[in-house]
Design a protein around this motif. Structure first.
Motif, PDB file in Angstrom:
ATOM      1  N   THR A  62       0.786  -1.204   0.024  1.00  0.00           N
ATOM      2  CA  THR A  62      -0.042   0.197  -0.031  1.00  0.00           C
ATOM      3  C   THR A  62       0.935   1.230  -0.173  1.00  0.00           C
ATOM      4  N   ALA A  63       2.028   1.174  -0.007  1.00  0.00           N
ATOM      5  CA  ALA A  63       3.046   2.219  -0.017  1.00  0.00           C
ATOM      6  C   ALA A  63       2.995   2.970  -1.400  1.00  0.00           C
ATOM      7  N   PRO A  64       3.066   4.391  -1.137  1.00  0.00           N
ATOM      8  CA  PRO A  64       2.838   5.122  -2.494  1.00  0.00           C
ATOM      9  C   PRO A  64       4.259   4.870  -3.309  1.00  0.00           C
ATOM     10  N   ALA A  65       3.923   5.062  -4.649  1.00  0.00           N
ATOM     11  CA  ALA A  65       5.070   4.646  -5.700  1.00  0.00           C
ATOM     12  C   ALA A  65       5.961   5.916  -5.673  1.00  0.00           C
ATOM     13  N   PRO A  66       7.412   5.534  -5.708  1.00  0.00           N
ATOM     14  CA  PRO A  66       8.152   6.532  -5.916  1.00  0.00           C
ATOM     15  C   PRO A  66       8.078   7.112  -7.392  1.00  0.00           C
ATOM     16  N   ASP A  67       8.596   8.420  -7.312  1.00  0.00           N
ATOM     17  CA  ASP A  67       8.313   9.237  -8.861  1.00  0.00           C
ATOM     18  C   ASP A  67       9.545   8.481  -9.821  1.00  0.00           C
ATOM     19  N   LEU A  68       9.261   7.916 -10.702  1.00  0.00           N
ATOM     20  CA  LEU A  68       9.906   7.084 -11.578  1.00  0.00           C
ATOM     21  C   LEU A  68      10.900   8.073 -12.706  1.00  0.00           C
ATOM     22  N   ARG A  69      10.363   9.440 -12.686  1.00  0.00           N
ATOM     23  CA  ARG A  69      11.423  10.301 -13.273  1.00  0.00           C
ATOM     24  C   ARG A  69      12.736  10.255 -12.606  1.00  0.00           C
ATOM     25  N   SER A  70      12.893  10.003 -11.340  1.00  0.00           N
ATOM     26  CA  SER A  70      14.044  10.080 -10.834  1.00  0.00           C
ATOM     27  C   SER A  70      14.341   9.030  -9.951  1.00  0.00           C
ATOM     28  N   ALA A  71      13.781   7.951  -9.880  1.00  0.00           N
ATOM     29  CA  ALA A  71      13.882   6.577  -9.065  1.00  0.00           C
ATOM     30  C   ALA A  71      15.002   5.865  -9.954  1.00  0.00           C
ATOM     31  N   GLU A  72      15.634   5.115  -8.887  1.00  0.00           N
ATOM     32  CA  GLU A  72      16.501   4.034  -9.672  1.00  0.00           C
ATOM     33  C   GLU A  72      16.157   2.494  -9.347  1.00  0.00           C
ATOM     34  N   ILE A  73      15.889   1.705 -10.423  1.00  0.00           N
ATOM     35  CA  ILE A  73      15.254   0.374 -10.081  1.00  0.00           C
ATOM     36  C   ILE A  73      16.530  -0.356  -9.799  1.00  0.00           C
ATOM     37  N   VAL A  74      16.593  -1.294  -8.922  1.00  0.00           N
ATOM     38  CA  VAL A  74      17.572  -2.388  -8.718  1.00  0.00           C
ATOM     39  C   VAL A  74      17.205  -3.443  -8.469  1.00  0.00           C
ATOM     40  N   LEU A  75      17.590  -4.735  -9.173  1.00  0.00           N
ATOM     41  CA  LEU A  75      17.175  -6.072  -9.230  1.00  0.00           C
ATOM     42  C   LEU A  75      18.390  -6.695  -8.575  1.00  0.00           C
ATOM     43  N   ASP A  76      18.377  -7.371  -7.284  1.00  0.00           N
ATOM     44  CA  ASP A  76      19.398  -7.670  -6.658  1.00  0.00           C
ATOM     45  C   ASP A  76      18.942  -9.163  -6.379  1.00  0.00           C
ATOM     46  N   GLY A  77      19.960  -9.999  -6.795  1.00  0.00           N
ATOM     47  CA  GLY A  77      19.626 -11.577  -6.718  1.00  0.00           C
ATOM     48  C   GLY A  77      18.464 -12.146  -7.179  1.00  0.00           C
ATOM     49  N   VAL A  78      17.790 -11.692  -7.900  1.00  0.00           N
ATOM     50  CA  VAL A  78      16.445 -12.172  -8.411  1.00  0.00           C
ATOM     51  C   VAL A  78      16.384 -13.465  -9.104  1.00  0.00           C
ATOM     52  N   VAL A  79      15.718 -14.264  -8.609  1.00  0.00           N
ATOM     53  CA  VAL A  79      15.484 -15.564  -9.159  1.00  0.00           C
ATOM     54  C   VAL A  79      14.118 -15.911  -9.194  1.00  0.00           C
ATOM     55  N   VAL A  80      13.636 -16.318 -10.200  1.00  0.00           N
ATOM     56  CA  VAL A  80      12.009 -16.526 -10.427  1.00  0.00           C
ATOM     57  C   VAL A  80      12.096 -18.107 -10.962  1.00  0.00           C
ATOM     58  N   ARG A  81      11.345 -19.037 -10.001  1.00  0.00           N
ATOM     59  CA  ARG A  81      11.286 -20.333 -10.273  1.00  0.00           C
ATOM     60  C   ARG A  81       9.714 -20.677 -10.903  1.00  0.00           C
TER      61      ARG A  81
END
Length: 538
Positions: free
Chosen positions: A316-335
């Motif tokens: 339910t947290a507000p979404a960060p502004d993607l104009r300045s936000a950095e997205i980090v995918l850290d150790g992501v595994v999808v099984r």
């Protein structure tokens, strides 16, 4: 296969009301069965003694009328409950498929059609007849046994010993029937998928002269054979069930008859026991007869509940502004279930604001899965997707997706004009804005007033993609989208239109992640993210 799935009771208020009503009506049925049997036995016994029975005959008529009224009420309540449960589940499945907080892949459309059509139609037999009969089978025989024991303990013992044999046979029938019904349900799903695939490709099949009558006939015959096998098993099991109950009642009749002749049992109690003995088996026999009618509904219930049982977003947290936000995918595994190799395996990567990243790699390595993660359609099995150090799973998915423009491999269309499809979700854009977006997407040749269908059969694959790209461009220029996700947007485009799309994408000034195979798209990117079994960052 359980007669009643607890998940159905938890989800459906209609089933809970039906079970409560069935208990009350079942108790009333058992009481009337015992009362009518007692009065009939008294009438016959008194007539042998020459006593008047007029009042008792009236009581019999009243009891039979009351029993018929209770049975009618039970049928009416059950039929209404079946219709209510079907409506509840249909609404819940549709709402679930449209729920923005739904996680996981969408089910196959043919499977959904089979469940919401023939599957739910089988609820009339399952909810409307079988479940009420389960309640009657649980209430009536024990009460009848108590009544028989009050009149003749030996007959009650005989019935107590033979009734479990019928129950054991019902369990064995259920075990064998489940296999048959599973095969029939699989044949029905296969028929639905085959028919849907033929309809989807009907135009292409017709152009190339590929006839599908034989394939449809073979799949239909397979479904017919499985249905006939299930019916054959139903008839055989009903015969054996009838035989068991008849032999049990015969044992009671012989025992009672001999003791009446020898003077060890009076005629009234003997007749009472003889009238009640079949009633102890009647609910179980009807349950066995209805079991086969209900198995398809029970199977559809399990399928529907499995369809509804999945994870949902709780963020339910507000979404960060993607104009300045950095997205980090850290150790992501999808099984994926049933797959030894992960659907996606990323050690670590960053998506910086304003970057254009080309995601490359062989088929099946997880390119589309990466876009699905960024759209919050699913969560990683392990690892994190962080947006300015905020876990994406804690962010409200609706607010997050409001900042994203997404162009999938097969973009969706809505019935209406091309202008309607480009302005989808943005009713305030002007006609000039739409024309500019189409022009920059290499689709200036598409008239705004051209009518398109939801199926997209009246547009080519390239035109469909260009409409979707124009839709994304319009959202970015209107300031509502700051992250653009593209899944092979230039596939099927000629070099001129491809170059126009790439120029437009580069000029947007927002973060862009594009799944790419073509060298021109990769060359236009700021950076290449090459996916293998482990991430390789170029």
């Amino acid at each position: 296969m359980r007669p009643l799935d607890p998940r159905l009771v938890r989800r459906s208020s209609g089933v809970r009301r039906l079970l409560a009503a069935s208990v009350l009506l079942g108790l009333a049925t058992a009481g009337l069965v015992i009362a009518v049997a007692y009065v009939v036995a008294e009438v016959v016994a008194r007539r042998f003694d020459g006593e008047p029975v007029a009042a008792l005959v009236t009581a019999i008529a009243v009891g039979l009328g009351a029993r018929a009224l209770v049975a009618w009420c039970h049928t009416a309540v059950s039929a209404r409950a079946a219709a209510t449960v079907k409506a509840e589940l249909r609404d819940e499945v549709v709402d679930d498929l449209l729920d923005p907080r739904r996680l996981g892949a969408r089910p196959n459309s043919a499977r959904v059609v089979a469940l919401l059509g023939p599957g739910l139609d089988a609820f009339d037999g399952y909810v409307g007849r079988f479940l009420p009969q389960v309640v009657l089978s649980a209430l009536v025989p024990p009460l009848v046994l108590i009544a028989v024991a009050s009149a003749d303990l030996l007959s009650a013992i005989v019935l107590t010993v033979t009734l479990p044999l019928v129950l054991v046979f019902l369990v064995l029938v259920g075990m064998v029937t489940k296999d048959r019904i599973d095969r029939r349900w699989q044949a029905l799903e296969r028929l639905g998928r085959h028919f849907a695939d033929v309809l989807d490709g009907l135009t292409v099949l017709k152009v190339f002269g590929r006839r599908q009558e034989q394939g449809l006939r073979e799949v239909g015959d397979r479904h017919r054979r499985e249905s006939v096998r299930a019916l054959r098993l139903a008839f055989l099991s009903s015969l054996v069930l009838e035989l068991f109950s008849t032999l049990a009642v015969a044992l009671v009749a012989v025992s009672v008859g001999l003791r009446v002749v020898e003077g060890h049992l009076e005629l009234g109690p003997a007749l009472f026991v003889l009238l009640l003995a079949p009633e102890a088996f009647a609910p179980l026999k009807r349950l066995g007869a209805m079991f086969h009618d209900s198995t398809e509904g029970a199977e559809a219930t399990a399928e529907l509940l499995s369809l509804l049982d999945h994870d949902r977003h709780t963020g339910t947290a507000p979404a960060p502004d993607l104009r300045s936000a950095e997205i980090v995918l850290d150790g992501v595994v999808v099984r994926r279930d049933g797959r030894a190799v992960p659907g996606l395996d990323l050690a670590h990567t960053r998506i910086r604001p304003g970057e254009l990243i080309a995601v490359t790699g062989p088929s099946g390595v997880g390119k589309s899965t990466l876009l699905s993660l960024l759209m919050a359609f699913e969560r990683p099995t392990t690892g994190y997707v962080l947006v300015d150090d905020v876990d994406l799973s804690t962010i409200d998915p609706v607010a997050w997706r409001a900042q994203i423009a997404w162009v999938p491999q097969v973009p969706g269309l809505v019935p209406g004009t091309i202008e309607d499809n480009v302005r989808l979700g943005d009713g305030e854009s002007s006609r000039d804005d739409v024309m500019a977006a189409l022009r920059d997407a290499g689709a200036a040749d598409l008239p705004l007033d051209r009518v398109v269908d939801e199926s997209g059969e009246d547009v080519s694959a390239g035109e469909r993609r260009r409409i979707a790209v124009a839709r994304a461009v319009l959202r970015v220029r209107r300031g509502s989208a700051h992250l653009v996700l593209l899944d092979e947007p230039t596939a099927g485009l000629d070099p001129e239109r491809e170059a126009a799309v790439l120029r437009t994408v580069r000029s947007l000034g927002v973060t862009v992640v594009v799944v790419a195979h073509r060298p021109e798209t990769i060359a236009a990117a700021d950076r290449e993210l090459q996916l293998t079994s482990r991430m390789v960052l170029a």
